[in-house]
Structure formats: structure tokens, C-alpha cells
Write a protein that holds these residues in place. Structure first.
Motif, short mmCIF file in Angstrom:
data_model
loop_
_atom_site.label_atom_id
_atom_site.label_comp_id
_atom_site.label_asym_id
_atom_site.label_seq_id
_atom_site.Cartn_x
_atom_site.Cartn_y
_atom_site.Cartn_z
N ALA A 9 -3.24 10.72 -4.07
CA ALA A 9 -4.28 10.63 -5.39
C ALA A 9 -4.46 12.00 -6.07
N THR A 22 -6.65 0.26 -3.16
CA THR A 22 -7.64 1.03 -2.46
C THR A 22 -8.88 0.39 -2.07
N GLU A 23 -9.39 1.09 -1.15
CA GLU A 23 -10.60 0.40 -0.41
C GLU A 23 -11.67 -0.03 -1.64
N ARG A 69 -1.84 5.25 4.87
CA ARG A 69 -2.99 5.69 4.35
C ARG A 69 -3.22 7.13 3.97
N GLN A 128 -11.12 1.04 -12.53
CA GLN A 128 -10.21 -0.03 -11.49
C GLN A 128 -9.65 -1.35 -11.87
N ARG A 149 -1.10 7.93 0.86
CA ARG A 149 -2.01 7.36 -0.54
C ARG A 149 -2.80 8.49 -0.83
#
Length: 148
Positions: free
Chosen positions: A26, A83-84, A19, A124, A22
Motif C-alpha cells: 500500500a 481491500t476491507e 494480507r 475506492q 498487500r
């Protein structure tokens, strides 16, 4: 030294490492210094874990990473590399289709997941289209996106 299972605490540290990695990877991440320090701390915790014994965890670490990502994917409903925000969008789309019987518009998705702009939803969705998580039936239609 490939193992089939690892201790849960080590798997949790590895998922946190993924996590943080990542977040650091970004574009223009916020707080890079803190993220790098956190990544180093997590790496040290992984490498000094007692499960490795006297062996260096180089080959075992690859297996640990693989198992942690696989477990994370199962817990996220098959969305381990998302991603969330992408997970929220895809879950919301699936719920919308189940309730309404048709795909939502970009504006409806943006409003449903709390984004201010339909263009951010489109961004997205295009990123996930490359990996096959969504597909666009017809570029001319506004409600053309569907989850796979």
C-alpha cells in the motif's frame, strides 16, 4: 509438484502472507519494519512446512498462492482482491439497492460505511471500476454507480 489441495493450516498462513504483502504494498504503509519481519516469518513457515517433503516448494508455492486467493475470494463473496474498505462499500451498496431500489449517493455510502469524506468513496469506486466490479451509468448523475 503441483498439488490440488494443501493443508488448511498452510492455506491460512498463505492467506496471512497475502494480507501482509498487500499491506506492505500500500502507498506509505504504517509500520513497514514490522510488516517486513512478519512477511519473512510467514515465508519461513511456508517454506519449512512438512507438506513439501524434501522438495523445494518453488512451483508448488505458486499453486498454493493461487488456491489460497481463490478460496479467499469465495469466502469474501467473490471479492478476493479487494481491500476491507472496498468490500464494505460494495456490500453496503448491494444492501442499499436491495432495500431502496436505487443506487446510493456518495454521501450516503460514506455515512453508511463510516467514512468521513465522499471523495474517499469515489476513489475506492474508481479503483474498482477499472476491474469491472462497479460501473458508472451516467457521469452527470449523483446516483450513477452500480455493482456488477
Amino acid at each position: 509438484m503441483a498439488r490440488s489441495t494443501f493443508p488448511d493450516d498452510l492455506m491460512q498462513v498463505q492467506r496471512e502472507w497475502d494480507r501482509v504483502y498487500r499491506a506492505l504494498a500500500a502507498p506509505r504503509p504504517y509500520g513497514t519494519t514490522e510488516l517486513r519481519r512478519r512477511l519473512l516469518l510467514l515465508s519461513a513457515r511456508i517454506f519449512t512446512d512438512p507438506c513439501w517433503g524434501a522438495h523445494r516448494p518453488t512451483t508448488g508455492w505458486a499453486e498454493l498462492r493461487h488456491q489460497a486467493r481463490r478460496r479467499e475470494g469465495k469466502e469474501a463473496g467473490g471479492m478476493g482482491d479487494f481491500t476491507e474498505r472496498q468490500v464494505r462499500i460494495l456490500r453496503w451498496m448491494r444492501t442499499y439497492v436491495a432495500v431502496n431500489g436505487e443506487a446510493p449517493s456518495l454521501r450516503e455510502i460514506a455515512a453508511g460505511v463510516g467514512l468521513s469524506s465522499p471523495s474517499s468513496v469515489l476513489y475506492q469506486l474508481k479503483r474498482r471500476e477499472v476491474l469491472g466490479a462497479v460501473k458508472r451509468r451516467d457521469a452527470a448523475r449523483g446516483r450513477a454507480w452500480q455493482t456488477c
